[in-house]
Design an enzyme around this catalytic site. Structure first.
Site, mmCIF file in Angstrom:
data_model
loop_
_atom_site.group_PDB
_atom_site.id
_atom_site.type_symbol
_atom_site.label_atom_id
_atom_site.label_comp_id
_atom_site.label_asym_id
_atom_site.label_seq_id
_atom_site.Cartn_x
_atom_site.Cartn_y
_atom_site.Cartn_z
ATOM 1 N N GLU A 1 -10.455 26.775 -1.206
ATOM 2 C CA GLU A 1 -11.806 26.722 -0.642
ATOM 3 C C GLU A 1 -11.931 27.538 0.648
ATOM 4 O O GLU A 1 -12.989 27.544 1.267
ATOM 5 C CB GLU A 1 -12.214 25.276 -0.365
ATOM 6 N N LEU B 1 -15.064 23.055 -9.434
ATOM 7 C CA LEU B 1 -13.854 22.269 -9.656
ATOM 8 C C LEU B 1 -14.079 21.091 -10.605
ATOM 9 O O LEU B 1 -13.126 20.438 -11.022
ATOM 10 C CB LEU B 1 -13.304 21.746 -8.322
ATOM 11 N N TYR C 1 -18.074 18.960 -6.397
ATOM 12 C CA TYR C 1 -19.463 19.028 -6.863
ATOM 13 C C TYR C 1 -19.802 20.344 -7.552
ATOM 14 O O TYR C 1 -20.936 20.546 -7.968
ATOM 15 C CB TYR C 1 -20.421 18.825 -5.679
ATOM 16 N N GLY C 2 -18.834 21.250 -7.689
ATOM 17 C CA GLY C 2 -19.151 22.573 -8.236
ATOM 18 C C GLY C 2 -18.146 23.049 -9.255
ATOM 19 O O GLY C 2 -17.907 22.410 -10.267
#
Length: 128
Positions: free
Chosen positions: A81, A16, A13-14
């Protein structure tokens, strides 16, 4: 709700996502389409990347992308992450925006306090 017909579906969601600075980590992954979480979350801006957290006050459905990954790539994403330190990988139900049936996919939820972070006003992250 089943996991997709492969072992390691990942919802991002970001940073990546396609067109974002860290998409290079998913170069070997197969793009499966766009998806959305259930309306239980919020995005917070942590500078160049977002944090997704469970949110009971004004939750949103976060929009992102689904990928098929290998076990090796999933382990690399865990390292990227900082899984267990910054983020925790959880299996979440994801609605498919292309009309395919919903599925379960891995997603990274932020673990640390959000003091000073700004809540992102939209369901989809784009770096500033």
């Amino acid at each position: 709700m089943p996991i997709l017909d492969h072992e390691h579906p990942v919802f991002v969601y970001g940073s990546l996502k396609r067109g974002q600075p860290n998409h290079r980590y998913l170069i070997e992954a197969e793009f499966l389409g766009r998806g959305r979480t259930e309306p239980q979350f919020a995005l917070y801006c942590l500078g160049p990347y977002p944090a997704m957290v469970r949110e009971s006050a004004a939750p949103i459905a976060v929009e992102g992308e689904l990928y098929r990954t290998s076990a090796r790539l999933l382990a690399e994403l865990d390292r990227f992450e900082a899984c267990g330190d910054l983020y925790e990988r959880q299996l979440l139900p994801i609605s498919r925006l292309d009309g395919d049936p919903p599925c379960l996919a891995w997603a990274y939820l932020y673990l640390r306090p959000l003091a000073g972070a700004t809540r992102w006003p939209m369901p989809s992250w784009t770096a500033r």
